[in-house]
Write a protein that holds these residues in place. Structure first.
Motif, PDB file in Angstrom:
ATOM      1  N   PHE A   7       0.847  -1.187   0.000  1.00  0.00           N
ATOM      2  CA  PHE A   7       0.000   0.000   0.000  1.00  0.00           C
ATOM      3  C   PHE A   7       0.885   1.240   0.000  1.00  0.00           C
ATOM      4  O   PHE A   7       1.799   1.364   0.803  1.00  0.00           O
ATOM      5  CB  PHE A   7      -0.912   0.017   1.232  1.00  0.00           C
ATOM      6  CG  PHE A   7      -1.707   1.282   1.350  1.00  0.00           C
ATOM      7  CD1 PHE A   7      -2.810   1.502   0.551  1.00  0.00           C
ATOM      8  CD2 PHE A   7      -1.329   2.257   2.253  1.00  0.00           C
ATOM      9  CE1 PHE A   7      -3.539   2.679   0.645  1.00  0.00           C
ATOM     10  CE2 PHE A   7      -2.051   3.440   2.367  1.00  0.00           C
ATOM     11  CZ  PHE A   7      -3.151   3.649   1.562  1.00  0.00           C
ATOM     12  N   VAL A   8       0.620   2.140  -0.938  1.00  0.00           N
ATOM     13  CA  VAL A   8       1.333   3.405  -1.007  1.00  0.00           C
ATOM     14  C   VAL A   8       0.297   4.512  -0.863  1.00  0.00           C
ATOM     15  O   VAL A   8      -0.627   4.619  -1.675  1.00  0.00           O
ATOM     16  CB  VAL A   8       2.088   3.552  -2.346  1.00  0.00           C
ATOM     17  CG1 VAL A   8       2.817   4.883  -2.395  1.00  0.00           C
ATOM     18  CG2 VAL A   8       3.055   2.408  -2.545  1.00  0.00           C
ATOM     19  N   SER A   9       0.449   5.306   0.171  1.00  0.00           N
ATOM     20  CA  SER A   9      -0.530   6.355   0.429  1.00  0.00           C
ATOM     21  C   SER A   9      -0.455   7.449  -0.633  1.00  0.00           C
ATOM     22  O   SER A   9       0.548   7.608  -1.332  1.00  0.00           O
ATOM     23  CB  SER A   9      -0.305   6.966   1.813  1.00  0.00           C
ATOM     24  OG  SER A   9       0.910   7.678   1.831  1.00  0.00           O
ATOM     25  N   LYS A  10      -1.527   8.202  -0.735  1.00  0.00           N
ATOM     26  CA  LYS A  10      -1.583   9.294  -1.693  1.00  0.00           C
ATOM     27  C   LYS A  10      -0.506  10.330  -1.399  1.00  0.00           C
ATOM     28  O   LYS A  10       0.126  10.858  -2.316  1.00  0.00           O
ATOM     29  CB  LYS A  10      -2.970   9.937  -1.643  1.00  0.00           C
ATOM     30  CG  LYS A  10      -3.192  10.998  -2.679  1.00  0.00           C
ATOM     31  CD  LYS A  10      -4.612  11.517  -2.631  1.00  0.00           C
ATOM     32  CE  LYS A  10      -4.819  12.594  -3.679  1.00  0.00           C
ATOM     33  NZ  LYS A  10      -6.184  13.125  -3.636  1.00  0.00           N
ATOM     34  N   SER A  11      -0.265  10.601  -0.121  1.00  0.00           N
ATOM     35  CA  SER A  11       0.751  11.598   0.239  1.00  0.00           C
ATOM     36  C   SER A  11       2.155  11.127  -0.149  1.00  0.00           C
ATOM     37  O   SER A  11       2.986  11.926  -0.578  1.00  0.00           O
ATOM     38  CB  SER A  11       0.686  11.920   1.732  1.00  0.00           C
ATOM     39  OG  SER A  11       0.957  10.777   2.503  1.00  0.00           O
ATOM     40  N   GLU A  12       2.413   9.824  -0.027  1.00  0.00           N
ATOM     41  CA  GLU A  12       3.727   9.302  -0.418  1.00  0.00           C
ATOM     42  C   GLU A  12       3.904   9.372  -1.936  1.00  0.00           C
ATOM     43  O   GLU A  12       4.981   9.709  -2.430  1.00  0.00           O
ATOM     44  CB  GLU A  12       3.884   7.858   0.064  1.00  0.00           C
ATOM     45  CG  GLU A  12       5.282   7.318  -0.126  1.00  0.00           C
ATOM     46  CD  GLU A  12       5.469   5.937   0.466  1.00  0.00           C
ATOM     47  OE1 GLU A  12       6.494   5.310   0.147  1.00  0.00           O
ATOM     48  OE2 GLU A  12       4.614   5.478   1.238  1.00  0.00           O
ATOM     49  N   ARG A  13       2.844   9.082  -2.684  1.00  0.00           N
ATOM     50  CA  ARG A  13       2.913   9.203  -4.144  1.00  0.00           C
ATOM     51  C   ARG A  13       3.143  10.649  -4.550  1.00  0.00           C
ATOM     52  O   ARG A  13       3.939  10.939  -5.448  1.00  0.00           O
ATOM     53  CB  ARG A  13       1.629   8.673  -4.793  1.00  0.00           C
ATOM     54  CG  ARG A  13       1.509   7.172  -4.763  1.00  0.00           C
ATOM     55  CD  ARG A  13       0.410   6.654  -5.674  1.00  0.00           C
ATOM     56  NE  ARG A  13      -0.785   7.501  -5.761  1.00  0.00           N
ATOM     57  CZ  ARG A  13      -1.919   7.284  -5.117  1.00  0.00           C
ATOM     58  NH1 ARG A  13      -2.039   6.239  -4.326  1.00  0.00           N
ATOM     59  NH2 ARG A  13      -2.939   8.110  -5.282  1.00  0.00           N
ATOM     60  N   GLU A  14       2.473  11.578  -3.886  1.00  0.00           N
ATOM     61  CA  GLU A  14       2.632  13.003  -4.175  1.00  0.00           C
ATOM     62  C   GLU A  14       4.048  13.462  -3.836  1.00  0.00           C
ATOM     63  O   GLU A  14       4.668  14.221  -4.580  1.00  0.00           O
ATOM     64  CB  GLU A  14       1.606  13.818  -3.386  1.00  0.00           C
ATOM     65  CG  GLU A  14       1.702  15.310  -3.575  1.00  0.00           C
ATOM     66  CD  GLU A  14       1.306  15.782  -4.967  1.00  0.00           C
ATOM     67  OE1 GLU A  14       1.470  16.978  -5.235  1.00  0.00           O
ATOM     68  OE2 GLU A  14       0.849  14.966  -5.788  1.00  0.00           O
ATOM     69  N   ARG A  15       4.573  12.986  -2.724  1.00  0.00           N
ATOM     70  CA  ARG A  15       5.948  13.322  -2.325  1.00  0.00           C
ATOM     71  C   ARG A  15       6.935  12.837  -3.380  1.00  0.00           C
ATOM     72  O   ARG A  15       7.837  13.567  -3.792  1.00  0.00           O
ATOM     73  CB  ARG A  15       6.255  12.693  -0.974  1.00  0.00           C
ATOM     74  CG  ARG A  15       7.656  12.929  -0.485  1.00  0.00           C
ATOM     75  CD  ARG A  15       7.879  12.231   0.871  1.00  0.00           C
ATOM     76  NE  ARG A  15       9.253  12.336   1.272  1.00  0.00           N
ATOM     77  CZ  ARG A  15      10.224  11.482   0.915  1.00  0.00           C
ATOM     78  NH1 ARG A  15       9.948  10.446   0.171  1.00  0.00           N
ATOM     79  NH2 ARG A  15      11.454  11.655   1.330  1.00  0.00           N
TER      80      ARG A  15
END
Length: 63
Positions: A7-15
């Motif tokens: 699982f990759v959170s939206k915030s990590e993808r945005e970062r």
């Protein structure tokens, strides 16, 4: 066999996206050096590889 799903959170993808964008901007301003000039930059500053330190005379005298 079984697959592992992470699982990759939206915030990590945005970062990650922002980091990639920043690197692209940096590389457009400061292009990566070619291997020949990188070798020159790795050379020591002096022929002996020793960096000389300079001191003012009053650095050694007591006040």
């Amino acid at each position: 066999m079984g697959e592992v799903i992470r699982f990759v959170s939206k915030s990590e993808r945005e970062r990650d996206r922002l980091i990639r964008e920043a690197r692209a901007i940096y590389d457009s301003i400061f292009p990566p050096a070619d291997p020949v000039s990188e070798k020159r930059n790795d050379a020591p500053a002096s022929p002996t590889g020793v960096v000389a330190h300079t001191y003012r005379r009053d650095d050694f005298l007591p006040s």
